[in-house]
Design a protein around this motif. Structure first.
Motif, PDB file in Angstrom:
ATOM      1  N   ASP A   4     -28.748  78.852 -78.146  1.00  0.00           N
ATOM      2  CA  ASP A   4     -27.760  77.877 -77.694  1.00  0.00           C
ATOM      3  C   ASP A   4     -27.624  77.883 -76.180  1.00  0.00           C
ATOM      4  OD1 ASP A   4     -25.596  80.033 -77.061  1.00  0.00           O
ATOM      5  OD2 ASP A   4     -26.196  80.447 -79.132  1.00  0.00           O
ATOM      6  N   ALA A   5     -26.736  77.038 -75.685  1.00  0.00           N
ATOM      7  CA  ALA A   5     -26.575  76.849 -74.245  1.00  0.00           C
ATOM      8  C   ALA A   5     -25.963  78.043 -73.533  1.00  0.00           C
ATOM      9  CB  ALA A   5     -25.726  75.601 -73.978  1.00  0.00           C
ATOM     10  N   CYS A   6     -25.420  78.998 -74.277  1.00  0.00           N
ATOM     11  CA  CYS A   6     -24.810  80.175 -73.645  1.00  0.00           C
ATOM     12  C   CYS A   6     -25.774  81.345 -73.537  1.00  0.00           C
ATOM     13  CB  CYS A   6     -23.552  80.583 -74.408  1.00  0.00           C
ATOM     14  SG  CYS A   6     -22.196  79.396 -74.213  1.00  0.00           S
ATOM     15  N   ARG A   7     -27.038  81.119 -73.841  1.00  0.00           N
ATOM     16  CA  ARG A   7     -28.055  82.150 -73.657  1.00  0.00           C
ATOM     17  C   ARG A   7     -28.602  82.070 -72.234  1.00  0.00           C
ATOM     18  NH1 ARG A   7     -27.373  85.150 -78.428  1.00  0.00           N
ATOM     19  NH2 ARG A   7     -26.456  83.607 -79.849  1.00  0.00           N
ATOM     20  N   HIS A   8     -29.336  83.096 -71.837  1.00  0.00           N
ATOM     21  CA  HIS A   8     -29.918  83.115 -70.503  1.00  0.00           C
ATOM     22  C   HIS A   8     -31.226  82.318 -70.468  1.00  0.00           C
ATOM     23  CE1 HIS A   8     -26.901  85.783 -68.949  1.00  0.00           C
ATOM     24  NE2 HIS A   8     -27.121  86.650 -69.932  1.00  0.00           N
ATOM     25  N   ARG A   9     -31.659  81.994 -69.279  1.00  0.00           N
ATOM     26  CA  ARG A   9     -32.885  81.251 -69.070  1.00  0.00           C
ATOM     27  C   ARG A   9     -34.049  81.926 -69.783  1.00  0.00           C
ATOM     28  NH1 ARG A   9     -33.377  76.711 -68.522  1.00  0.00           N
ATOM     29  NH2 ARG A   9     -31.614  76.747 -67.102  1.00  0.00           N
ATOM     30  N   GLY A  10     -34.837  81.142 -70.496  1.00  0.00           N
ATOM     31  CA  GLY A  10     -35.954  81.679 -71.256  1.00  0.00           C
ATOM     32  C   GLY A  10     -35.619  81.895 -72.717  1.00  0.00           C
ATOM     33  N   VAL A  11     -34.334  82.079 -73.006  1.00  0.00           N
ATOM     34  CA  VAL A  11     -33.888  82.247 -74.392  1.00  0.00           C
ATOM     35  C   VAL A  11     -33.225  80.969 -74.884  1.00  0.00           C
ATOM     36  CG1 VAL A  11     -32.410  83.584 -75.962  1.00  0.00           C
ATOM     37  CG2 VAL A  11     -33.575  84.724 -74.065  1.00  0.00           C
ATOM     38  N   LYS A  12     -32.500  80.312 -74.003  1.00  0.00           N
ATOM     39  CA  LYS A  12     -31.806  79.086 -74.409  1.00  0.00           C
ATOM     40  C   LYS A  12     -32.781  77.949 -74.655  1.00  0.00           C
ATOM     41  CE  LYS A  12     -29.052  78.511 -70.865  1.00  0.00           C
ATOM     42  NZ  LYS A  12     -27.966  77.816 -70.140  1.00  0.00           N
ATOM     43  N   TRP A  13     -32.533  77.199 -75.706  1.00  0.00           N
ATOM     44  CA  TRP A  13     -33.310  76.008 -76.017  1.00  0.00           C
ATOM     45  C   TRP A  13     -32.484  74.742 -75.791  1.00  0.00           C
ATOM     46  CZ3 TRP A  13     -35.799  77.673 -81.352  1.00  0.00           C
ATOM     47  CH2 TRP A  13     -36.733  78.683 -81.107  1.00  0.00           C
ATOM     48  N   VAL A  14     -31.258  74.946 -75.352  1.00  0.00           N
ATOM     49  CA  VAL A  14     -30.360  73.840 -75.021  1.00  0.00           C
ATOM     50  C   VAL A  14     -29.782  74.125 -73.647  1.00  0.00           C
ATOM     51  CG1 VAL A  14     -28.275  72.567 -75.638  1.00  0.00           C
ATOM     52  CG2 VAL A  14     -29.773  73.443 -77.446  1.00  0.00           C
ATOM     53  N   GLU A  15     -29.897  73.179 -72.731  1.00  0.00           N
ATOM     54  CA  GLU A  15     -29.283  73.359 -71.421  1.00  0.00           C
ATOM     55  C   GLU A  15     -27.784  73.107 -71.528  1.00  0.00           C
ATOM     56  OE1 GLU A  15     -30.961  74.591 -69.016  1.00  0.00           O
ATOM     57  OE2 GLU A  15     -32.923  74.373 -69.983  1.00  0.00           O
ATOM     58  N   GLY A  16     -27.033  73.731 -70.629  1.00  0.00           N
ATOM     59  CA  GLY A  16     -25.596  73.528 -70.618  1.00  0.00           C
ATOM     60  C   GLY A  16     -25.219  72.301 -69.803  1.00  0.00           C
ATOM     61  N   VAL A  17     -24.092  72.367 -69.129  1.00  0.00           N
ATOM     62  CA  VAL A  17     -23.671  71.238 -68.307  1.00  0.00           C
ATOM     63  C   VAL A  17     -24.684  70.986 -67.195  1.00  0.00           C
ATOM     64  CG1 VAL A  17     -21.883  70.421 -66.719  1.00  0.00           C
ATOM     65  CG2 VAL A  17     -21.230  71.560 -68.855  1.00  0.00           C
ATOM     66  N   CYS A  18     -25.241  72.044 -66.638  1.00  0.00           N
ATOM     67  CA  CYS A  18     -26.221  71.928 -65.561  1.00  0.00           C
ATOM     68  C   CYS A  18     -27.488  72.677 -65.929  1.00  0.00           C
ATOM     69  CB  CYS A  18     -25.662  72.501 -64.258  1.00  0.00           C
ATOM     70  SG  CYS A  18     -24.111  71.744 -63.723  1.00  0.00           S
ATOM     71  N   GLY A  19     -28.633  72.166 -65.436  1.00  0.00           N
ATOM     72  CA  GLY A  19     -29.904  72.795 -65.756  1.00  0.00           C
ATOM     73  C   GLY A  19     -31.000  72.336 -64.830  1.00  0.00           C
ATOM     74  N   PRO A  20     -32.255  72.683 -65.155  1.00  0.00           N
ATOM     75  CA  PRO A  20     -33.387  72.319 -64.294  1.00  0.00           C
ATOM     76  C   PRO A  20     -33.701  70.837 -64.379  1.00  0.00           C
ATOM     77  CG  PRO A  20     -34.159  73.363 -66.296  1.00  0.00           C
ATOM     78  CD  PRO A  20     -32.666  73.474 -66.325  1.00  0.00           C
ATOM     79  N   PRO A  21     -34.381  70.284 -63.360  1.00  0.00           N
ATOM     80  CA  PRO A  21     -34.705  68.859 -63.365  1.00  0.00           C
ATOM     81  C   PRO A  21     -35.560  68.449 -64.548  1.00  0.00           C
ATOM     82  CG  PRO A  21     -35.061  69.797 -61.202  1.00  0.00           C
ATOM     83  CD  PRO A  21     -34.803  70.949 -62.122  1.00  0.00           C
ATOM     84  N   GLY A  22     -36.472  69.329 -64.975  1.00  0.00           N
ATOM     85  CA  GLY A  22     -37.319  69.006 -66.114  1.00  0.00           C
ATOM     86  C   GLY A  22     -38.528  68.202 -65.723  1.00  0.00           C
ATOM     87  N   THR A  23     -38.349  67.080 -65.068  1.00  0.00           N
ATOM     88  CA  THR A  23     -39.472  66.245 -64.639  1.00  0.00           C
ATOM     89  C   THR A  23     -39.945  66.686 -63.257  1.00  0.00           C
ATOM     90  OG1 THR A  23     -37.865  64.653 -63.816  1.00  0.00           O
ATOM     91  CG2 THR A  23     -38.776  64.248 -65.990  1.00  0.00           C
ATOM     92  N   PRO A  24     -41.221  66.500 -62.943  1.00  0.00           N
ATOM     93  CA  PRO A  24     -41.763  66.966 -61.665  1.00  0.00           C
ATOM     94  C   PRO A  24     -41.401  66.047 -60.508  1.00  0.00           C
ATOM     95  CG  PRO A  24     -43.478  65.894 -62.935  1.00  0.00           C
ATOM     96  CD  PRO A  24     -42.259  65.935 -63.811  1.00  0.00           C
TER      97      PRO A  24
END
Length: 340
Positions: free
Chosen positions: A273-293
């Motif tokens: 879920d979104a409360c896991r750390h980077r690499g474990v979470k499969w759902v981003e929270g309110v804020c996250g990486p851009p995703g697209t290059p």
């Protein structure tokens, strides 16, 4: 008609027997099944991979689960081919059957023009329709921001958002159920012989909400102008999880009643879920990486996020989440259409 019976009839209709010169039946050749994808941003992808298709504000991407499902089916030799993906970010249930004004990024002056009803892409000869839609009909996005504001200065064990919004959300369930039933009926009318597969929402909030750091904007917090960090209380997170569970139940019940196949992806995504750390979470929270290059968009809501995580992802699956959902959907589709 029972789901198994409908599928058996469809398979018989779509796998003809070919005869050679001697008149004996030869090996049946699989007939390719046309597949149409309908849904919202959890289907379109929004920030997962490269943009695909012509720019229209719907933000479909290359690593969203429909694209991954398509690749998995081809590799497995399942004769299903995507003929249209008209999923669109921000879509509500009624937008499957009515036109929608997309709200994606980089809109031209005056905003994105309306797109046709998604059901228009469903033709009578289509053999498979997959649908993932519903959260925007509550709407869960607005509820998230209500809960962020309600949680400012509130203790973890209080549920100010539930107190303020529970009645309106409770009223929404009956409407969502009716809209979902009507939507499925219109899809069925458009493609009478198609198998309809609906996909529920993944696990986005942990069972133990105390694992969510209320100061971390990559979870369920955000920066509100003039108010600093706002976050959803742990108690309210538990309530929002109940809301998503209730919605999944509505999708499942209405799909089954309509003779379709429901794919539950909660258990397959639990623990990511979104409360896991980077690499474990499969759902981003309110804020996250851009995703697209592309150059990182820095949203005001995410100004305090770590570098590389300043896009407003607003609780959506990342590429790993889409891959996990794709495994479940591909398995369900392969069971229906695999030949031999």
């Amino acid at each position: 008609m029972r789901i198994r019976t409908r599928v058996a009839m469809l398979a018989a209709a779509m796998t003809p027997v070919f005869f050679g010169s001697g008149g004996a039946p030869s090996q049946p050749r699989p007939v390719e099944v046309g597949w149409v994808v309908l849904g919202d941003s959890y289907v379109a992808g929004s920030f997962v991979g490269d943009p695909v298709g012509r720019p229209d504000g719907c933000e479909r991407t290359s690593e969203a689960y429909p694209a991954v499902v398509g690749r998995r089916l081809r590799e497995a030799g399942v004769p299903v081919r995507m003929v249209a993906n008209v999923s669109c970010g921000g879509a509500r249930i009624i937008d499957v059957t009515e036109s929608q004004r997309p709200v994606g990024r980089d809109a031209p002056a005056g905003g994105w023009p309306a797109v046709p009803p998604q059901v228009d892409a469903v033709k009578r000869d289509v053999g498979l329709v997959t649908i993932g839609v519903g959260g925007n009909s509550v709407p869960l996005g607005d509820l998230l921001f209500t809960c962020l504001r309600s949680g400012i200065g509130q203790p973890d064990d209080t549920a100010p958002c539930r107190a303020a919004a529970e009645e309106s959300v409770g009223t929404a369930y009956a409407r969502v159920s009716t809209e979902y039933r009507n939507m499925l009926a219109e899809v069925r009318a458009a493609a009478p012989k198609a198998v309809i597969v609906t996909v529920g929402a993944p696990s986005v909030i942990p069972m133990d909400t105390r694992s969510c750091d209320r100061g971390d904007v990559t979870m369920f917090a955000g920066t509100l102008v003039g108010q600093g960090i706002a976050s959803v209380t742990h108690a309210d997170l538990g309530w929002i999880r109940e809301v998503t569970e209730n919605l999944n139940q509505i999708y499942a019940e209405q799909t089954t009643s309509a003779g379709g196949v429901y794919v539950d992806v909660v258990e397959a995504t639990r623990g990511h879920d979104a409360c896991r750390h980077r690499g474990v979470k499969w759902v981003e929270g309110v804020c996250g990486p851009p995703g697209t290059p592309v150059a990182e968009p820095i949203d005001a809501l995410c100004a305090t996020a770590p570098r590389g995580q300043r896009r407003a992802t607003v609780v959506h699956p990342n590429a790993q989440g889409h891959a996990a959902v794709a495994r479940q959907v591909a398995f369900a589709v392969a069971r229906i259409f695999r030949t031999g």
